[in-house]
Design an enzyme around this catalytic site. Structure first.
Site, mmCIF file in Angstrom:
data_model
loop_
_atom_site.group_PDB
_atom_site.id
_atom_site.type_symbol
_atom_site.label_atom_id
_atom_site.label_comp_id
_atom_site.label_asym_id
_atom_site.label_seq_id
_atom_site.Cartn_x
_atom_site.Cartn_y
_atom_site.Cartn_z
ATOM 1 N N ASN A 1 0.875 -1.172 0.000
ATOM 2 C CA ASN A 1 0.000 0.000 0.000
ATOM 3 C C ASN A 1 0.911 1.219 0.000
ATOM 4 O O ASN A 1 1.509 1.564 1.015
ATOM 5 C CB ASN A 1 -0.891 -0.036 1.242
ATOM 6 C CG ASN A 1 -1.842 1.143 1.310
ATOM 7 O OD1 ASN A 1 -1.755 2.081 0.503
ATOM 8 N ND2 ASN A 1 -2.743 1.110 2.267
ATOM 9 N N ARG B 1 -13.375 15.959 7.933
ATOM 10 C CA ARG B 1 -14.131 16.213 6.690
ATOM 11 C C ARG B 1 -15.606 16.446 7.009
ATOM 12 O O ARG B 1 -16.169 15.783 7.876
ATOM 13 C CB ARG B 1 -14.015 15.008 5.743
ATOM 14 C CG ARG B 1 -12.643 14.870 5.130
ATOM 15 C CD ARG B 1 -12.574 13.641 4.230
ATOM 16 N NE ARG B 1 -11.396 12.858 4.543
ATOM 17 C CZ ARG B 1 -11.206 11.596 4.181
ATOM 18 N NH1 ARG B 1 -12.139 10.961 3.493
ATOM 19 N NH2 ARG B 1 -10.107 10.965 4.503
ATOM 20 N N ARG C 1 -2.617 -1.962 -3.413
ATOM 21 C CA ARG C 1 -3.821 -1.174 -3.185
ATOM 22 C C ARG C 1 -3.808 -0.042 -4.204
ATOM 23 O O ARG C 1 -2.816 0.668 -4.344
ATOM 24 C CB ARG C 1 -3.820 -0.591 -1.785
ATOM 25 C CG ARG C 1 -5.022 0.297 -1.585
ATOM 26 C CD ARG C 1 -4.998 0.995 -0.254
ATOM 27 N NE ARG C 1 -6.201 1.782 -0.116
ATOM 28 C CZ ARG C 1 -6.248 2.954 0.483
ATOM 29 N NH1 ARG C 1 -5.173 3.484 1.014
ATOM 30 N NH2 ARG C 1 -7.377 3.610 0.577
ATOM 31 N N GLU D 1 -7.956 -4.975 5.152
ATOM 32 C CA GLU D 1 -7.910 -4.664 3.724
ATOM 33 C C GLU D 1 -6.758 -5.386 3.031
ATOM 34 O O GLU D 1 -6.886 -5.811 1.887
ATOM 35 C CB GLU D 1 -7.788 -3.143 3.534
ATOM 36 C CG GLU D 1 -9.092 -2.441 3.883
ATOM 37 C CD GLU D 1 -8.937 -0.963 4.182
ATOM 38 O OE1 GLU D 1 -8.440 -0.636 5.278
ATOM 39 O OE2 GLU D 1 -9.311 -0.138 3.348
ATOM 40 N N HIS E 1 -13.262 2.751 0.147
ATOM 41 C CA HIS E 1 -13.188 1.699 1.186
ATOM 42 C C HIS E 1 -13.775 0.363 0.693
ATOM 43 O O HIS E 1 -14.230 -0.448 1.499
ATOM 44 C CB HIS E 1 -13.979 2.097 2.455
ATOM 45 C CG HIS E 1 -13.424 3.281 3.179
ATOM 46 N ND1 HIS E 1 -14.231 4.267 3.697
ATOM 47 C CD2 HIS E 1 -12.163 3.630 3.489
ATOM 48 C CE1 HIS E 1 -13.493 5.188 4.291
ATOM 49 N NE2 HIS E 1 -12.220 4.826 4.177
#
Ligand code: ADP
Length: 393
Positions: A7, A239, A89, A380, A178
């Protein structure tokens, strides 16, 4: 079969080497961090021991070289030929990549073109692929996209209410993010419940620094809260999540903000941090709330309420729900958020078991609850390893 998962971020390279046989084992995992910065280091875990090496890492090429040296020095493999494939990823696959793909020059060019949709992520992911091509040219590389799992969404879920021409011209639509996490935890939920994944209605809540919710019906994502970018959806650490779009030109005029400034405000100064004025971290907010800080409590209430509203919408979208799954930093640990969310579904017969919830147990609903509520740690990297394995086996 040994699969290396990478990643690659703007200044970091996370890695995990898996052995996939009947079981899936992690042989080594870690991160090269601070790449190109003053204080760079490599941190890794092997056989339950954590090791840290402080060292100057100029760029991603050096980082990968160092990681490969460590893998050899730790005697995990004798030669790189033992690594069957590398799973990367990749954040944005646009409409081009609905499934994982073998990386070649054409694929890399396309990922590069998609950088306009994910300027912070795709270029960094691409560097990882280029460096692997250079240093491990004989090993097959696979890209697994964050957006891929959501490519099953129907048009009615992904088209925005703006002129359709902008979808055609600029690709403005909901993509969702995601995906590997939602895929992993929803499938895992089916396994734990011993039910057929293809016959379940699951709502997966990935609540971390960035958060998104997905409606997974019969094993496919049919809707998700993040959109064209990871800014849409529920309130996050810094956010904003959903707001009235008219606030943007209003504030730009009143505060004389540039495009960059308004973008920074929405991405870095909003959310839990913006509301509370204290912190983006729910742990800090929860302890402040207990000490009587009203704004911290308000931020947490807003978070719980917004998550509940999305879940409500997705129950309607799927005409029911079998399980609600919580994952990532907040989802796996913050029982006080899960409690605030789940109390909204008592009318559907969802009963929470407060002790299980407080202990972050796998099933946090009561035995006689009509809907299961679950806590499932995301993984993940394992999902990327599995999808890479499926493609190259
Ligand atoms: P990322 O999205 O970067 O992968 P994580 O999934 O690790 O992030 O989530 C990070 C967030 O999770 C933190 O900002 C914090 O609010 C929350 N978090 C992490 N650990 C805990 C904990 N033990 N209790 C409550 N919240 C936690």
């Amino acid at each position: 079969m040994k699969i290396l998962v990478l990643n690659s971020g703007s200044s970091s390279l996370k890695f995990q080497l898996f052995e996939i046989k009947e079981k899936e084992d992690v042989l080594i995992k870690g991160i090269a961090d601070g790449i190109g910065l003053k204080d760079s280091f490599i941190l890794y875990e092997i056989k339950n021991k954590i090791k840290r090496i402080k060292k100057k890492i100029k760029n991603h090429r050096e980082a990968l070289k160092d990681v490969l040296d460590i893998i050899l020095a730790e005697d995990i493999i004798n030669s790189f030929n033992e690594i069957k494939a590398i799973g990367h990823r990749a954040v944005h696959g646009g409409e081009d990549f609905k499934e994982p793909v073998i990386v070649n020059d054409k694929v890399m060019k396309k990922i590069d073109e998609l950088s306009s949709l994910a300027p912070l992520h795709n270029p960094a992911n691409l560097i990882g692929m280029k460096v692997c091509k250079e240093l491990l040219s004989k090993i097959k590389q696979v890209a697994v996209f964050d957006t891929g799992f959501h490519s099953s969404m129907h048009e009615k879920a992904f088209i925005y209410g703006i002129p359709y021409t902008y979808y055609k011209k600029y690709g403005i639509r909901r993509y969702g993010f995601h995906g590997t996490s939602h895929h992993y935890v929803s499938k895992k939920a089916a396994e734990i419940l011993n039910k057929d994944y293809k016959k379940l209605k699951i709502i997966s809540c990935h609540l971390g620094n960035g958060s998104s919710i997905a409606a997974v019906m019969n094993g496919k994502s049919i809707d998700t809260s993040m959109g064209f970018t990871p800014l849409e959806g529920i309130v996050m650490g810094t956010r904003s999540g959903d707001i009235d779009p008219a606030i943007i030109p209003f504030l730009m005029k009143k505060e004389k903000l540039s495009v960059k400034e308004i973008d920074d405000m929405l991405n870095k100064k909003s959310g839990l941090f913006g509301i509370s004025g204290i912190s983006p971290d729910v742990r800090v907010l929860w302890s402040s709330e207990k000490k009587g800080n009203k704004k911290a409590g308000l931020a947490l209430d807003i978070l719980g309420y917004r998550i509940a509203k999305y879940i409500g919408a997705y129950i309607a979208a799927m005409n029911g729900v079998d399980a609600i799954v919580f994952t990532a930093g907040i989802g796996e640990n913050a029982f006080y958020i899960r409690e605030r969310v789940l109390k909204h579904f008592e009318y559907l017969g969802l009963k929470i078991n407060k002790t299980r919830n407080k202990n972050n147990e796998t099933i946090i609903s009561a035995d006689n609850s009509k809907i299961k509520a679950m806590v499932i740690p995301t993984n993940e990297e394992l999902q990327i390893a599995r999808e890479t394995f499926e493609l190259v086996k």
